[in-house]
Enzyme design. Sequence first.
Site, PDB file in Angstrom:
ATOM      1  N   LYS A  22       1.922   6.775  -9.660  1.00 41.00           N
ATOM      2  CA  LYS A  22       2.297   5.371  -9.917  1.00 41.00           C
ATOM      3  C   LYS A  22       1.049   4.505 -10.009  1.00 41.00           C
ATOM      4  O   LYS A  22       0.906   3.708 -10.946  1.00 41.00           O
ATOM      5  CB  LYS A  22       3.176   4.850  -8.790  1.00 41.00           C
ATOM      6  CG  LYS A  22       3.364   3.337  -8.777  1.00 41.00           C
ATOM      7  CD  LYS A  22       4.239   2.852  -7.650  1.00 41.00           C
ATOM      8  CE  LYS A  22       3.507   2.596  -6.388  1.00 41.00           C
ATOM      9  NZ  LYS A  22       2.761   1.326  -6.301  1.00 41.00           N
ATOM     10  N   ASN A  23       0.120   4.694  -9.082  1.00 41.60           N
ATOM     11  CA  ASN A  23      -1.026   3.780  -8.997  1.00 41.60           C
ATOM     12  C   ASN A  23      -2.124   4.072 -10.003  1.00 41.60           C
ATOM     13  O   ASN A  23      -3.064   3.296 -10.130  1.00 41.60           O
ATOM     14  CB  ASN A  23      -1.580   3.758  -7.567  1.00 41.60           C
ATOM     15  CG  ASN A  23      -0.624   3.039  -6.634  1.00 41.60           C
ATOM     16  OD1 ASN A  23       0.367   2.453  -7.074  1.00 41.60           O
ATOM     17  ND2 ASN A  23      -0.889   3.129  -5.347  1.00 41.60           N
ATOM     18  N   CYS A 117       3.101 -10.100  -0.085  1.00 41.34           N
ATOM     19  CA  CYS A 117       4.247  -9.195   0.007  1.00 41.34           C
ATOM     20  C   CYS A 117       4.376  -8.829   1.485  1.00 41.34           C
ATOM     21  O   CYS A 117       3.644  -9.329   2.332  1.00 41.34           O
ATOM     22  CB  CYS A 117       4.028  -7.975  -0.876  1.00 41.34           C
ATOM     23  SG  CYS A 117       2.772  -6.871  -0.241  1.00 41.34           S
ATOM     24  N   ARG A 122      -2.472 -10.445   0.078  1.00 37.24           N
ATOM     25  CA  ARG A 122      -2.816  -9.807  -1.196  1.00 37.24           C
ATOM     26  C   ARG A 122      -3.483 -10.784  -2.183  1.00 37.24           C
ATOM     27  O   ARG A 122      -3.039 -10.980  -3.295  1.00 37.24           O
ATOM     28  CB  ARG A 122      -1.583  -9.188  -1.833  1.00 37.24           C
ATOM     29  CG  ARG A 122      -0.728  -8.319  -0.947  1.00 37.24           C
ATOM     30  CD  ARG A 122      -1.342  -7.012  -0.535  1.00 37.24           C
ATOM     31  NE  ARG A 122      -1.566  -6.102  -1.619  1.00 37.24           N
ATOM     32  CZ  ARG A 122      -0.661  -5.245  -2.087  1.00 37.24           C
ATOM     33  NH1 ARG A 122       0.546  -5.227  -1.582  1.00 37.24           N
ATOM     34  NH2 ARG A 122      -0.958  -4.419  -3.082  1.00 37.24           N
ATOM     35  N   ASP A 305      -2.085   3.958   2.185  1.00 41.75           N
ATOM     36  CA  ASP A 305      -0.759   4.304   1.656  1.00 41.75           C
ATOM     37  C   ASP A 305      -0.155   5.530   2.314  1.00 41.75           C
ATOM     38  O   ASP A 305       0.998   5.869   2.045  1.00 41.75           O
ATOM     39  CB  ASP A 305      -0.826   4.535   0.135  1.00 41.75           C
ATOM     40  CG  ASP A 305      -1.095   3.246  -0.593  1.00 41.75           C
ATOM     41  OD1 ASP A 305      -1.350   3.298  -1.808  1.00 41.75           O
ATOM     42  OD2 ASP A 305      -1.067   2.180   0.043  1.00 41.75           O
ATOM     43  N   ARG A 397      10.586   2.303  -5.885  1.00 37.62           N
ATOM     44  CA  ARG A 397       9.405   1.786  -6.604  1.00 37.62           C
ATOM     45  C   ARG A 397       8.361   2.881  -6.788  1.00 37.62           C
ATOM     46  O   ARG A 397       7.588   2.859  -7.735  1.00 37.62           O
ATOM     47  CB  ARG A 397       8.755   0.638  -5.820  1.00 37.62           C
ATOM     48  CG  ARG A 397       9.625  -0.570  -5.650  1.00 37.62           C
ATOM     49  CD  ARG A 397       8.856  -1.715  -5.091  1.00 37.62           C
ATOM     50  NE  ARG A 397       7.691  -2.016  -5.937  1.00 37.62           N
ATOM     51  CZ  ARG A 397       6.921  -3.068  -5.758  1.00 37.62           C
ATOM     52  NH1 ARG A 397       7.153  -3.893  -4.757  1.00 37.62           N
ATOM     53  NH2 ARG A 397       5.898  -3.302  -6.555  1.00 37.62           N
TER      54      ARG A 397
HETATM   55  C1  EPZ Z   1      -3.812  -0.996  -4.526  1.00 37.91           C
HETATM   56  O1  EPZ Z   1      -3.393  -2.314  -4.220  1.00 37.91           O
HETATM   57  C2  EPZ Z   1      -2.559  -0.126  -4.491  1.00 37.91           C
HETATM   58  N1  EPZ Z   1      -1.609  -0.592  -5.499  1.00 37.91           N
HETATM   59  C3  EPZ Z   1      -1.924  -0.198  -3.102  1.00 37.91           C
HETATM   60  O2  EPZ Z   1      -0.819   0.696  -3.096  1.00 37.91           O
HETATM   61  C4  EPZ Z   1      -2.942   0.287  -2.072  1.00 37.91           C
HETATM   62  O3  EPZ Z   1      -2.391   0.170  -0.782  1.00 37.91           O
HETATM   63  C5  EPZ Z   1      -4.219  -0.556  -2.183  1.00 37.91           C
HETATM   64  O4  EPZ Z   1      -4.731  -0.499  -3.538  1.00 37.91           O
HETATM   65  C6  EPZ Z   1      -5.316  -0.066  -1.245  1.00 37.91           C
HETATM   66  O5  EPZ Z   1      -5.614   1.255  -1.514  1.00 37.91           O
HETATM   67  C7  EPZ Z   1      -1.778  -0.192  -6.774  1.00 37.91           C
HETATM   68  O6  EPZ Z   1      -2.707   0.519  -7.112  1.00 37.91           O
HETATM   69  C8  EPZ Z   1      -0.757  -0.670  -7.772  1.00 37.91           C
HETATM   70  P1  EPZ Z   1      -6.830  -3.916  -2.936  1.00 37.91           P
HETATM   71  P2  EPZ Z   1      -4.429  -3.557  -4.439  1.00 37.91           P
HETATM   72  O7  EPZ Z   1      -7.116  -4.964  -3.957  1.00 37.91           O
HETATM   73  O8  EPZ Z   1      -5.244  -3.300  -5.640  1.00 37.91           O
HETATM   74  C9  EPZ Z   1      -8.106  -7.515  -0.146  1.00 37.91           C
HETATM   75  C10 EPZ Z   1       1.400   1.361  -2.732  1.00 37.91           C
HETATM   76  O9  EPZ Z   1       2.000   1.544  -1.674  1.00 37.91           O
HETATM   77  N2  EPZ Z   1      -8.400  -8.232  -1.401  1.00 37.91           N
HETATM   78  O10 EPZ Z   1      -7.710  -2.720  -2.856  1.00 37.91           O
HETATM   79  O11 EPZ Z   1      -3.652  -4.803  -4.360  1.00 37.91           O
HETATM   80  C11 EPZ Z   1      -6.619  -7.330   0.058  1.00 37.91           C
HETATM   81  O12 EPZ Z   1      -6.043  -8.436   0.703  1.00 37.91           O
HETATM   82  C12 EPZ Z   1       0.511   0.148  -2.902  1.00 37.91           C
HETATM   83  O13 EPZ Z   1       1.434   2.148  -3.716  1.00 37.91           O
HETATM   84  C13 EPZ Z   1      -8.969  -9.497  -1.351  1.00 37.91           C
HETATM   85  O14 EPZ Z   1      -9.214 -10.041  -0.271  1.00 37.91           O
HETATM   86  O15 EPZ Z   1      -5.325  -3.406  -3.127  1.00 37.91           O
HETATM   87  C14 EPZ Z   1      -6.551  -6.105   0.936  1.00 37.91           C
HETATM   88  O16 EPZ Z   1      -6.749  -6.494   2.290  1.00 37.91           O
HETATM   89  C15 EPZ Z   1       0.604  -0.797  -1.716  1.00 37.91           C
HETATM   90  N3  EPZ Z   1      -9.239 -10.149  -2.510  1.00 37.91           N
HETATM   91  C16 EPZ Z   1      -7.766  -5.284   0.501  1.00 37.91           C
HETATM   92  O17 EPZ Z   1      -8.623  -6.194  -0.218  1.00 37.91           O
HETATM   93  C17 EPZ Z   1      -8.976  -9.577  -3.739  1.00 37.91           C
HETATM   94  O18 EPZ Z   1      -9.253 -10.213  -4.781  1.00 37.91           O
HETATM   95  C18 EPZ Z   1      -7.438  -4.122  -0.404  1.00 37.91           C
HETATM   96  O19 EPZ Z   1      -6.732  -4.639  -1.509  1.00 37.91           O
HETATM   97  C19 EPZ Z   1      -8.402  -8.288  -3.767  1.00 37.91           C
HETATM   98  C20 EPZ Z   1      -8.132  -7.635  -2.596  1.00 37.91           C
END
Ligand code: EPZ
Length: 420
Positions: A22-23, A117, A122, A305, A397
Amino acid sequence: MDKLIIEGGTPLEGAIEVNGSKNAALPILLSSILLESPQTFRNVPDLRDIHTTRKLLELLGLHCAYDCERHEMRMEPGPLVPEAPYELVRTMRASVLCLGPLLARLGQAKVALPGGCAIGARPVDQHLKGFEKMGASFELEQGYIVGRCDRLRGAEITLDMPTVGGTENLIMGASIAEGETVLHNAAREPEIVDLANFLNSCGADIQGQGSSTITVRGVPKLIGADYAVMPDRIEAGTFLVAAGITGGRLFVKNCPMQALEAVVLKLQAMGMAFREEDGGVWASIDGPIQPCDLKTQPYPGFPTDMQAQLMAMMCLASGTSMVDERIFENRFMHASELVRMGARISITGHSAVVRGVPKLIGAEVMASDLRASASLVLAGLAAEGTTQVRRIYHLDRGYERIENKLCKVGAKIRREHEID
Ligand code: EPZ
């Protein structure tokens, strides 16, 4: 809304399939906004989020057709529309990944700011900061990010944290920007490598994917090339835990073991054994589940995850385990539901202490987010008696008809439609 009814206590035995990731599929499908030619994606899982992405791409002007038997998505380019509406973005945060491609192709984008969420706020500040360095400017208008640029220009960008989505968005924008972009402190997840490999197969010039420094030299245009999405390492990891928590023995087909190294090491510490064979892996456990400590980290560290799934297994360990959730601020929603099944878990901030208990007792529990749902299914498979997992639209999902797959390896599990 649907629910799953699980009669626990059966060790799972047999072979189980893993679908496409998915990701990896979500950013790869959204990167087709960059393409100026038709495209077929293979090994695309039949998931709610994939269909949400298809709807978004159609709203943006592409023509999409999904064949659920063949797990293929056919894309045809069309005149692009630069707006991703709130009613769609609010159902799938990853929609924000259309920002980079739209800015790169059209010089404009209007994308609903994805809200938080269940697992956290996020934010997307890193995405915006990176595009500002590439020449874009943004306004927030009635909850929409409105971005404009003459043309994205290559830049040197250092991310505050290795954000997966931020890295993906910026790679996509940079792929047809003018000049060279260097991303420092980039995320290293395998799904990012898959996205970069797809774009390179379309003529992009991306180097360093999988490391913390990614260099993207912009090219004038990208031509679609058929591509198969990588297997889903989180679905695979969930099935490895299913073998361990039920005391069974599963052959997980096309399991991406290298991408699961941190998870496999923890499961081995908990007493599981693995034997790789023909692109898959035999997973089993001899003897009691051992406790273990884990801290979630960016790849190649332990993936957030998989945290909820391992916590379910820790509930039945012969000792006390510690969980430190370092990526998201609220990713313990499954804990209170596991406690309703007899688990002994105490939460303090981003830490959880899990004291093993001899058994879990089936109960009615509520899914709150995708991986929490998986955790409750795993607990139900091991629990004594009947577990009802409600609101499993969360589960749908990220897992394709999980009850059918689990039934084939001996689980007593069925789906019921529920009038909520
Ligand atoms: C991706 O989400 C995945 N989703 C998530 O999987 C996964 O948990 C996450 O990466 C971490 O590995 C998809 O790939 C569609 P991040 P993403 O940006 O990209 C902070 C699942 O269960 N952050 O790496 O949204 C954020 O708040 C889902 O399949 C900022 O502060 O994750 C978080 O604490 C859930 N500012 C951390 O970084 C930003 O601009 C990691 O977020 C972006 C992120």
